[in-house]
Design a protein around this motif. Sequence first.
Motif, PDB file in Angstrom:
ATOM      1  N   THR A 124      -0.628 -45.104 -18.071  1.00 42.45           N
ATOM      2  CA  THR A 124      -1.796 -44.861 -17.889  1.00 42.45           C
ATOM      3  C   THR A 124      -2.250 -43.309 -18.375  1.00 42.45           C
ATOM      4  OG1 THR A 124      -1.973 -44.113 -15.636  1.00 42.45           O
ATOM      5  CG2 THR A 124      -2.132 -46.661 -16.031  1.00 42.45           C
ATOM      6  N   LEU A 125      -3.525 -43.110 -18.339  1.00 40.39           N
ATOM      7  CA  LEU A 125      -3.794 -41.472 -18.787  1.00 40.39           C
ATOM      8  C   LEU A 125      -3.266 -40.513 -17.632  1.00 40.39           C
ATOM      9  CD1 LEU A 125      -5.303 -40.092 -21.234  1.00 40.39           C
ATOM     10  CD2 LEU A 125      -7.471 -40.029 -19.817  1.00 40.39           C
ATOM     11  N   ASP A 126      -3.467 -41.210 -16.330  1.00 39.91           N
ATOM     12  CA  ASP A 126      -2.902 -40.430 -15.391  1.00 39.91           C
ATOM     13  C   ASP A 126      -1.325 -40.258 -15.121  1.00 39.91           C
ATOM     14  OD1 ASP A 126      -3.190 -39.268 -12.492  1.00 39.91           O
ATOM     15  OD2 ASP A 126      -1.987 -40.993 -11.963  1.00 39.91           O
ATOM     16  N   VAL A 127      -0.642 -41.341 -15.770  1.00 37.39           N
ATOM     17  CA  VAL A 127       0.760 -41.198 -15.533  1.00 37.39           C
ATOM     18  C   VAL A 127       1.132 -40.107 -16.923  1.00 37.39           C
ATOM     19  CG1 VAL A 127       2.793 -42.638 -16.391  1.00 37.39           C
ATOM     20  CG2 VAL A 127       1.255 -43.519 -14.874  1.00 37.39           C
ATOM     21  N   ARG A 129      -0.338 -37.543 -17.832  1.00 36.71           N
ATOM     22  CA  ARG A 129      -0.453 -36.519 -17.354  1.00 36.71           C
ATOM     23  C   ARG A 129       0.508 -36.027 -16.573  1.00 36.71           C
ATOM     24  NH1 ARG A 129      -6.174 -37.930 -16.500  1.00 36.71           N
ATOM     25  NH2 ARG A 129      -7.375 -37.057 -18.061  1.00 36.71           N
ATOM     26  N   ARG A 130       1.070 -37.058 -15.355  1.00 36.96           N
ATOM     27  CA  ARG A 130       2.167 -36.550 -14.567  1.00 36.96           C
ATOM     28  C   ARG A 130       3.572 -36.298 -15.403  1.00 36.96           C
ATOM     29  NH1 ARG A 130       2.817 -40.614  -9.576  1.00 36.96           N
ATOM     30  NH2 ARG A 130       4.366 -38.831  -9.163  1.00 36.96           N
ATOM     31  N   ASP A 133       2.919 -32.977 -16.833  1.00 38.28           N
ATOM     32  CA  ASP A 133       3.364 -31.855 -15.846  1.00 38.28           C
ATOM     33  C   ASP A 133       4.535 -31.847 -15.225  1.00 38.28           C
ATOM     34  OD1 ASP A 133       0.505 -31.465 -16.302  1.00 38.28           O
ATOM     35  OD2 ASP A 133      -0.080 -32.626 -14.399  1.00 38.28           O
ATOM     36  N   THR A 134       5.326 -32.848 -15.255  1.00 34.08           N
ATOM     37  CA  THR A 134       6.849 -32.953 -14.531  1.00 34.08           C
ATOM     38  C   THR A 134       7.731 -32.026 -15.578  1.00 34.08           C
ATOM     39  OG1 THR A 134       6.344 -35.056 -13.366  1.00 34.08           O
ATOM     40  CG2 THR A 134       8.504 -34.256 -13.798  1.00 34.08           C
ATOM     41  N   ASN A 169      -2.364 -42.558 -24.898  1.00 40.10           N
ATOM     42  CA  ASN A 169      -2.568 -41.794 -23.454  1.00 40.10           C
ATOM     43  C   ASN A 169      -1.875 -40.486 -23.626  1.00 40.10           C
ATOM     44  OD1 ASN A 169      -4.542 -43.375 -22.680  1.00 40.10           O
ATOM     45  ND2 ASN A 169      -3.013 -44.560 -21.258  1.00 40.10           N
ATOM     46  N   CYS A 170      -0.559 -40.678 -24.316  1.00 45.69           N
ATOM     47  CA  CYS A 170       0.462 -39.477 -24.329  1.00 45.69           C
ATOM     48  C   CYS A 170       0.051 -38.344 -25.246  1.00 45.69           C
ATOM     49  CB  CYS A 170       1.891 -39.953 -24.647  1.00 45.69           C
ATOM     50  SG  CYS A 170       2.698 -40.554 -23.490  1.00 45.69           S
ATOM     51  N   VAL A 173      -3.025 -36.357 -24.009  1.00 45.30           N
ATOM     52  CA  VAL A 173      -2.559 -35.156 -22.800  1.00 45.30           C
ATOM     53  C   VAL A 173      -1.662 -34.119 -23.271  1.00 45.30           C
ATOM     54  CG1 VAL A 173      -3.302 -36.749 -20.869  1.00 45.30           C
ATOM     55  CG2 VAL A 173      -1.038 -36.418 -21.779  1.00 45.30           C
ATOM     56  N   GLN A 175       1.332 -34.682 -24.152  1.00 44.16           N
ATOM     57  CA  GLN A 175       3.023 -35.168 -24.097  1.00 44.16           C
ATOM     58  C   GLN A 175       3.459 -35.514 -25.273  1.00 44.16           C
ATOM     59  OE1 GLN A 175       4.963 -35.366 -21.310  1.00 44.16           O
ATOM     60  NE2 GLN A 175       6.138 -35.778 -23.082  1.00 44.16           N
TER      61      GLN A 175
END
Length: 393
Positions: A124-127, A129-130, A133-134, A169-170, A173, A175
């Motif tokens: 997802t978009l949230d995943v 981002r994580r 960020d990781t 999604n990647c 953001v 990624q």
Amino acid sequence: MISITKLLCDSEYYGDTLRYNDTSCHQSTGAADNYGPVVVWNITRACNLRCRHCYAASGGRRAKGELTTGEAVQLINDLAEFKVPALLISGGEPLFRPDLFDLAARARTLGLRLTLSTNGTLITLDVARRLKDTGISYVGISLDGTGENNDRFRGRRGAFEAALQGIRNCLAVGQKVGLRFTINRHNLAETGAIFDLIEEENIPRACFYHLAYAGRGSTMVDQDISPEESRAVLDLIVERVLDFHRRGQEREVLTVNNHADGVYLYLKLRRDDPGRAQKVLQLLKLNSGNRTGIALGAVDWDGNVHPDQFTRHYTFGNVKERRFSEIWQDTSHPILAGLRNRRPLLKGRCAACRWLEICNGNSRGRAEAIYGDYWASDPACYLTDQEIGFLDS
């Protein structure tokens, strides 16, 4: 891996520093002596798909013996101390591990470069981002066709759209992400469409995999493509890479799991562009071909150490009992010792091949799957007897 973009266009990407450097062809236990190999870590067996070609034969549940979080942290600590140049986290589906982000954060804190191999359907978009960020350097998302063809191959309706949304999604953001495509008879005709998709979606990287005869992939041997089809698909890949380059589009394109690609490309250039061919030959010599058991190793969900992710029936030890760094430097197992000095052991066409310096015997797993002999010729080598010099031996 063979970077078609690097060989044809001299473009520079991060992974090229591992594949084409002065130490690659002189290594003994890793990317360079006293360093560990690139490690593929199949972090879980669990997966939400059931792909026909899955080398890990992944299922719906986690295996009972999967490394605990504490055991996984110990492995990460050892890999960092062993100075492995990259850790490729795969599965199953790695996003099924609830501690994935904690483990990735630990690895990044210790300076490990991380990549993630995933089916993309859970991003997802949230995943996304994580993941960014990781500190995940790269996310490789598998697509094995377009639309319903991909869904049939991967065992779930809607898998194509879900994976494509994961890629989007990647990208949204920032990624870094790429596409992974395993070539076989079911999807060969869609190779051109995959290149179209790469351009339409502005996907910066694509890896085209040759079929591994392992796991559920071992039941697809008769669905592998022919030597003539292998040559034709590489011609198509070359054509599309050059087209991207001519139009100023920065896209990294690689082929994986068949070092005959490098030889074929060199011979093609030797006819069409002799000057470029000589540069390509030097790069291929630096790369030195298949590095299973040398600069590439694997750890499965249970902690077993293998020559690579495709050869899980040979185990050199378990990280629950000994550190990976100790296991990797212990050559008492005849397969690991043989891989470090495989040329005297190779048989048939591989033994007689004039290109052994830049191929190094190709896939041992495929050889054993077909001939029952780990040191036999790779049946997926599509070069002719004349091209490899077999008729002269």
